[in-house]
Design a protein around this motif. Structure first.
Motif, PDB file in Angstrom:
ATOM      1  N   ILE A  66       0.866  -1.172   0.000  1.00  0.00           N
ATOM      2  CA  ILE A  66       0.000   0.000   0.000  1.00  0.00           C
ATOM      3  C   ILE A  66       0.906   1.226   0.000  1.00  0.00           C
ATOM      4  O   ILE A  66       1.751   1.388   0.897  1.00  0.00           O
ATOM      5  N   SER A  67       0.777   2.053  -0.999  1.00  0.00           N
ATOM      6  CA  SER A  67       1.668   3.210  -1.132  1.00  0.00           C
ATOM      7  C   SER A  67       0.855   4.483  -1.355  1.00  0.00           C
ATOM      8  O   SER A  67      -0.364   4.435  -1.585  1.00  0.00           O
ATOM      9  N   ASP A  68       1.564   5.622  -1.283  1.00  0.00           N
ATOM     10  CA  ASP A  68       0.976   6.939  -1.556  1.00  0.00           C
ATOM     11  C   ASP A  68      -0.263   7.206  -0.699  1.00  0.00           C
ATOM     12  O   ASP A  68      -1.296   7.676  -1.192  1.00  0.00           O
ATOM     13  N   ARG A 125      -2.570   9.269   1.533  1.00  0.00           N
ATOM     14  CA  ARG A 125      -2.766  10.702   1.710  1.00  0.00           C
ATOM     15  C   ARG A 125      -4.220  11.018   2.030  1.00  0.00           C
ATOM     16  O   ARG A 125      -5.127  10.267   1.670  1.00  0.00           O
ATOM     17  N   SER A 169      -6.921   8.302   0.489  1.00  0.00           N
ATOM     18  CA  SER A 169      -6.619   7.673  -0.800  1.00  0.00           C
ATOM     19  C   SER A 169      -5.304   6.921  -0.685  1.00  0.00           C
ATOM     20  O   SER A 169      -4.396   7.316   0.072  1.00  0.00           O
ATOM     21  N   LEU A 170      -5.201   5.829  -1.423  1.00  0.00           N
ATOM     22  CA  LEU A 170      -3.997   4.995  -1.378  1.00  0.00           C
ATOM     23  C   LEU A 170      -3.929   4.167  -2.657  1.00  0.00           C
ATOM     24  O   LEU A 170      -4.940   3.958  -3.337  1.00  0.00           O
ATOM     25  N   THR A 171      -2.721   3.678  -2.966  1.00  0.00           N
ATOM     26  CA  THR A 171      -2.516   2.792  -4.110  1.00  0.00           C
ATOM     27  C   THR A 171      -2.176   1.411  -3.578  1.00  0.00           C
ATOM     28  O   THR A 171      -1.292   1.266  -2.726  1.00  0.00           O
ATOM     29  N   GLN A 188      -1.389  -2.812  -4.422  1.00  0.00           N
ATOM     30  CA  GLN A 188      -0.914  -3.778  -5.408  1.00  0.00           C
ATOM     31  C   GLN A 188      -0.621  -5.088  -4.696  1.00  0.00           C
ATOM     32  O   GLN A 188      -0.031  -5.091  -3.611  1.00  0.00           O
ATOM     33  N   PRO A 245      -1.057  -1.829 -10.045  1.00  0.00           N
ATOM     34  CA  PRO A 245      -1.423  -0.829  -9.035  1.00  0.00           C
ATOM     35  C   PRO A 245      -2.813  -0.239  -9.295  1.00  0.00           C
ATOM     36  O   PRO A 245      -3.182   0.046 -10.430  1.00  0.00           O
ATOM     37  N   GLN A 246      -3.564  -0.076  -8.203  1.00  0.00           N
ATOM     38  CA  GLN A 246      -4.908   0.494  -8.294  1.00  0.00           C
ATOM     39  C   GLN A 246      -5.105   1.475  -7.145  1.00  0.00           C
ATOM     40  O   GLN A 246      -4.737   1.199  -6.009  1.00  0.00           O
ATOM     41  N   THR A 247      -5.729   2.635  -7.445  1.00  0.00           N
ATOM     42  CA  THR A 247      -5.956   3.659  -6.432  1.00  0.00           C
ATOM     43  C   THR A 247      -7.337   3.489  -5.811  1.00  0.00           C
ATOM     44  O   THR A 247      -8.336   3.297  -6.520  1.00  0.00           O
ATOM     45  N   ARG A 260     -10.151   5.091  -2.793  1.00  0.00           N
ATOM     46  CA  ARG A 260     -10.541   6.251  -1.998  1.00  0.00           C
ATOM     47  C   ARG A 260     -11.589   5.806  -0.993  1.00  0.00           C
ATOM     48  O   ARG A 260     -12.644   5.295  -1.373  1.00  0.00           O
TER      49      ARG A 260
END
Length: 283
Positions: A158-160, A162, A210-212, A214, A243-245, A247
């Motif tokens: 889980i990345s990004d 915010r 929100s997060l990405t 994979q 990768p999928q975002t 929310r």
């Protein structure tokens, strides 16, 4: 002779007796020191010769990762690349009782070195006792360098992470279970989960997280993740291989993230065990 016509005594004449006396004292001191050096010290002050011990003190000298080389009751276990060493004060004969596990068609090999020079290479698979001649005194090293390990693990990244507000735009208070294999990298803001233990993300105010995400497939299945807050399920998703975002609406407080279907299995492991080490010195 005194009086106005008396001649003064030259300085060299006055210092000659003093110099002669000093020379005599110096010669006597040198002679005394020579005599004292020939007298043996008392028995209590004489250096005691240390006997050569037959029991070598083996210790781990190198390991490629924590826990790669561990002591056993009588020997050592090598789970990955590593080395043990001991110092002998004489040549001798080293007897090793060892066994190992093969991987990818290759047996584990143990390199024996003395003072940095190779002496012999042992292949250890079926348990057996082997003897190695140690030709000189010095540092004996046992190196296991051809280790191999492969496994299949299902995990998600889980990345990004915010939030959609300026007060806590990038959540940094993320905790994972120590020793479970999960990890959080604060500089990269990447969370990796592979165990059933829940990770926790602190949210400072309501908004949208929100997060990405994979996933890595293992055991013919992708990881399934569940997000919860305040005892309520916010979302359950299958982490895709691309990768999928996502929310997710959240409120203030901790959000927990859990992998519902952890999976891990060992595919291959080349390792060896020294069940015993015995050194016999040779005069």
């Amino acid at each position: 002779m005194s009086g106005p016509d008396a001649q003064p005594t030259p300085p060299a004449a006055r210092s000659a007796p003093a110099l002669a006396g000093a020379l005599v004292v110096l010669l006597l001191s040198v002679a005394l020191a020579a005599v004292l050096l020939r007298i043996p010290p008392p028995p209590g002050m004489r250096p005691v010769a240390q006997p050569c011990s037959q029991l070598l003190a083996w210790k781990a000298a190198f390991q490629s990762l924590d826990g790669a080389v561990t002591p056993t009751v009588r020997g050592w276990r090598f789970a990955a690349r590593g080395a043990v060493q001991a110092v002998s004060c004489t040549p001798g004969r080293l007897v090793l009782d060892g066994s190992g596990r093969a991987a990818q068609g290759q047996e584990p090999r143990l390199e024996v070195l003395i003072n940095g020079r190779p002496v012999r290479t042992l292949e250890l698979l079926q348990r057996r006792v082997q003897a190695v001649d140690i030709p000189e005194a010095g540092r004996i090293e046992l190196l296991f360098l051809n280790s191999f390990y492969a496994s299949e693990v299902r995990y998600a990244q889980i990345s990004d992470l915010r939030m959609d507000n300026d007060e806590c735009r990038f959540p940094s208070d993320v905790t994972v279970q120590a020793g479970a294999g999960d990890a959080w990298s604060a500089p990269a803001r990447i969370l990796t989960v592979m165990s059933r233990h829940a990770a926790q993300v602190s949210i400072c105010r309501p908004g949208t997280l929100s997060l990405t995400v994979q996933g890595t497939r293992a055991g013919q299945a992708l990881p399934v993740l569940r997000f919860m807050q305040g005892g309520q399920v916010l979302s359950t998703v299958t982490a895709p291989e691309a990768p999928q975002t996502l929310r997710i609406p959240v409120t203030r407080g901790p959000v927990t993230l859990q992998l519902l279907n952890p999976f891990a299995r060992e595919l291959a492991s080349r390792e060896l065990t020294l069940h015993g080490l015995q050194f016999t010195p040779r005069p």
